[in-house]
Design a protein around this motif. Structure first.
Motif, mmCIF file in Angstrom:
data_model
loop_
_atom_site.group_PDB
_atom_site.id
_atom_site.type_symbol
_atom_site.label_atom_id
_atom_site.label_comp_id
_atom_site.label_asym_id
_atom_site.label_seq_id
_atom_site.Cartn_x
_atom_site.Cartn_y
_atom_site.Cartn_z
ATOM 1 N N HIS A 42 43.675 10.721 7.832
ATOM 2 C CA HIS A 42 42.188 11.274 7.784
ATOM 3 C C HIS A 42 40.753 11.136 8.330
ATOM 4 O O HIS A 42 39.468 11.475 8.776
ATOM 5 C CB HIS A 42 41.772 9.961 6.628
ATOM 6 C CG HIS A 42 42.224 10.503 5.145
ATOM 7 N ND1 HIS A 42 42.359 11.472 4.700
ATOM 8 C CD2 HIS A 42 42.006 9.269 4.278
ATOM 9 C CE1 HIS A 42 42.528 11.486 3.454
ATOM 10 N NE2 HIS A 42 43.184 10.667 3.004
ATOM 11 N N TYR A 43 41.715 10.926 10.191
ATOM 12 C CA TYR A 43 40.547 10.445 11.059
ATOM 13 C C TYR A 43 41.030 10.916 12.202
ATOM 14 O O TYR A 43 39.838 11.280 13.263
ATOM 15 C CB TYR A 43 41.273 8.624 11.648
ATOM 16 C CG TYR A 43 40.260 7.987 10.062
ATOM 17 C CD1 TYR A 43 38.831 7.785 10.510
ATOM 18 C CD2 TYR A 43 41.417 7.223 9.428
ATOM 19 C CE1 TYR A 43 38.618 6.727 8.843
ATOM 20 C CE2 TYR A 43 40.800 6.313 8.321
ATOM 21 C CZ TYR A 43 39.827 6.295 7.906
ATOM 22 O OH TYR A 43 39.485 5.161 6.904
ATOM 23 N N LEU A 90 38.452 -1.647 22.521
ATOM 24 C CA LEU A 90 38.986 -1.065 21.252
ATOM 25 C C LEU A 90 38.197 -2.453 19.813
ATOM 26 O O LEU A 90 37.729 -2.177 19.066
ATOM 27 C CB LEU A 90 40.535 -1.624 21.152
ATOM 28 C CG LEU A 90 40.722 -1.299 19.424
ATOM 29 C CD1 LEU A 90 40.701 0.335 19.426
ATOM 30 C CD2 LEU A 90 42.238 -1.247 19.328
ATOM 31 N N GLU A 91 37.778 -3.770 20.576
ATOM 32 C CA GLU A 91 37.200 -4.063 19.840
ATOM 33 C C GLU A 91 36.025 -3.876 20.005
ATOM 34 O O GLU A 91 35.228 -3.826 19.098
ATOM 35 C CB GLU A 91 36.946 -5.596 20.527
ATOM 36 C CG GLU A 91 38.106 -6.257 20.352
ATOM 37 C CD GLU A 91 38.219 -7.353 21.494
ATOM 38 O OE1 GLU A 91 37.453 -8.236 21.794
ATOM 39 O OE2 GLU A 91 39.096 -8.447 21.604
ATOM 40 N N VAL A 92 35.116 -3.615 20.993
ATOM 41 C CA VAL A 92 33.428 -2.857 21.058
ATOM 42 C C VAL A 92 33.909 -1.669 19.960
ATOM 43 O O VAL A 92 32.625 -1.535 18.693
ATOM 44 C CB VAL A 92 33.382 -2.060 22.342
ATOM 45 C CG1 VAL A 92 31.900 -1.667 22.798
ATOM 46 C CG2 VAL A 92 33.235 -3.878 23.131
ATOM 47 N N ALA A 93 34.996 -0.873 19.977
ATOM 48 C CA ALA A 93 34.455 0.866 19.317
ATOM 49 C C ALA A 93 34.794 0.665 17.869
ATOM 50 O O ALA A 93 34.800 1.084 16.985
ATOM 51 C CB ALA A 93 35.434 1.293 19.986
ATOM 52 N N VAL A 144 48.098 1.315 17.821
ATOM 53 C CA VAL A 144 47.056 0.216 17.624
ATOM 54 C C VAL A 144 45.492 0.688 18.008
ATOM 55 O O VAL A 144 44.266 0.565 17.602
ATOM 56 C CB VAL A 144 47.460 -0.311 19.241
ATOM 57 C CG1 VAL A 144 46.158 -1.585 19.370
ATOM 58 C CG2 VAL A 144 48.454 -1.270 18.283
ATOM 59 N N CYS A 145 44.736 1.595 18.519
ATOM 60 C CA CYS A 145 43.533 2.491 19.216
ATOM 61 C C CYS A 145 43.246 3.674 18.178
ATOM 62 O O CYS A 145 42.141 3.195 17.874
ATOM 63 C CB CYS A 145 43.846 3.289 20.466
ATOM 64 S SG CYS A 145 43.962 2.100 21.871
ATOM 65 N N ARG A 157 38.465 0.996 16.379
ATOM 66 C CA ARG A 157 39.263 2.688 15.954
ATOM 67 C C ARG A 157 38.209 3.829 17.123
ATOM 68 O O ARG A 157 37.065 3.283 17.116
ATOM 69 C CB ARG A 157 39.824 2.936 14.836
ATOM 70 C CG ARG A 157 39.499 4.666 15.052
ATOM 71 C CD ARG A 157 39.750 4.943 13.625
ATOM 72 N NE ARG A 157 40.750 4.702 12.161
ATOM 73 C CZ ARG A 157 40.467 3.665 11.418
ATOM 74 N NH1 ARG A 157 38.989 3.414 10.241
ATOM 75 N NH2 ARG A 157 41.808 3.559 10.887
ATOM 76 N N ILE A 158 39.720 4.251 18.441
ATOM 77 C CA ILE A 158 38.745 5.173 18.701
ATOM 78 C C ILE A 158 38.718 6.832 19.057
ATOM 79 O O ILE A 158 40.181 6.546 18.217
ATOM 80 C CB ILE A 158 39.378 4.653 21.145
ATOM 81 C CG1 ILE A 158 39.100 3.111 20.841
ATOM 82 C CG2 ILE A 158 38.752 5.787 21.015
ATOM 83 C CD1 ILE A 158 39.735 2.875 22.220
#
Length: 322
Positions: free
Chosen positions: A256-257, A125-128, A228-229, A131-132
């Protein structure tokens, strides 16, 4: 107990049955996890039962209970830990950590588990960027729920599902780690273990001794993980929500996502009343596997224009640096 993890952990090179300790992987109030090698140099993760509110390690490496009044609680946790390992050893599923051995030593119990290369969902999640995307979320959680369903069929609950306990092997194959059933048993019995579950991911019934736990409890945690994701903060602590619910629905924050279906499913998992959540893990899995789902609401033109402007500025910056 105020001992540091350095004092409580077994030292590097320590010989434990047919395994050699390589290093400590993690430590908590309930256990210590080590990376170890067997005699054929195969890697394993070994989890040691060490509830630090009740026990400590002496100079000989033995786990002792300094206060006799804590003996019954220690033994109860040890029994639950051992039973948890026994059940997990019976489960053979690609999305559940495999327990290959468990044994007694040093006056405590050890659980030997597979060691997989990869990283936690929290790290992913941090790397992304926090948001995934929906397609990956659906794929990962549908697979994870397949493993959780198998766990529930064996009459075992996880009780500590969170991004840190969801591991992604290289290639993205999810693995459910670090079951908290024995932890929860002590938490509900002894005030010293009141914070052994994870706030924000623990269901409201985990805070009440007289409330039944079941698959619905793990379902709440799945909803919290999805939330959270999607880019949300850790949800408001469940027992606080019971008196003053301030948790903004996913269907409002992330419309919106993500598709309406996924957002509604997440909100349903996070319902405070157990019977208002999806009735089973299989139900959630089926809804995640639906391929014909609606598109997210379009982002307002002003927001879309702002995003384009940010991308344009970043492009210019990249051009200068090259």
């Amino acid at each position: 107990m105020t001992q540091s993890s350095q004092l409580t952990a077994l030292p590097v090179g320590y010989r434990l049955a047919e395994y050699t300790i390589v290093r400590q992987l993690s430590v908590g109030g309930f256990s210590v996890v080590y990376l170890a090698l067997d005699d054929a140099d195969r890697k394993y993760a070994i989890k040691e039962y060490l509830p630090r509110n009740l026990a400590e390690r002496n100079d000989e490496g033995m786990v002792t209970v300094p206060h006799e009044l804590d003996r019954d609680a220690f033994n109860l946790g040890l029994k639950c830990f051992f039973e948890e390992g026994r059940i997990l050893a019976e489960i053979s599923h690609s999305n559940v950590v495999h327990v290959s051995n468990f044994f007694r030593a040093n006056q405590t119990v050890y659980m030997v588990m597979e060691y997989a290369d990869g990283r936690s969902l929290g790290r992913e999640l941090e790397v992304a960027g926090g948001r995934i995307e929906e397609r990956r979320l659906r794929k990962w959680f549908a697979a994870l729920l397949s493993g959780l369903r198998e766990v529930h069929l064996h009459r075992l609950l996880h009780l500590d599902i969170k991004p840190a306990n969801i591991y992604l092997r290289r290639g993205g194959h999810p693995l459910l780690l670090d079951f908290g059933a024995a932890r929860q048993t002590l938490s509900r019995r002894d005030k010293h273990f009141a914070s052994m579950y994870t706030p924000g991911f623990a269901a409201p019934e985990q805070y009440e001794k007289d409330q039944a736990l079941g698959p619905w409890t793990d379902i709440y945690a799945i909803g919290a993980c999805l939330y959270v994701c999607m880019g949300g903060k850790t949800p408001q602590v469940a027992h606080e929500r019971m008196s003053n619910d301030k948790l903004a629905p996913a269907s409002k924050l992330f419309r919106h996502y993500y598709s309406r279906e996924l957002l509604e499913l997440t909100d349903q998992c996070l319902m405070l009343a157990p019977d208002a959540r999806p009735p089973s893990v299989m139900t959630i899995q089926k809804r995640l596997l639906e391929t014909d789902y609606s598109k997210p609401e379009p982002i307002p033109e002003s927001a879309a224009a702002a995003r384009k402007l940010v991308g344009w500025i970043k492009g210019l910056a990249g051009g200068r640096s090259s």
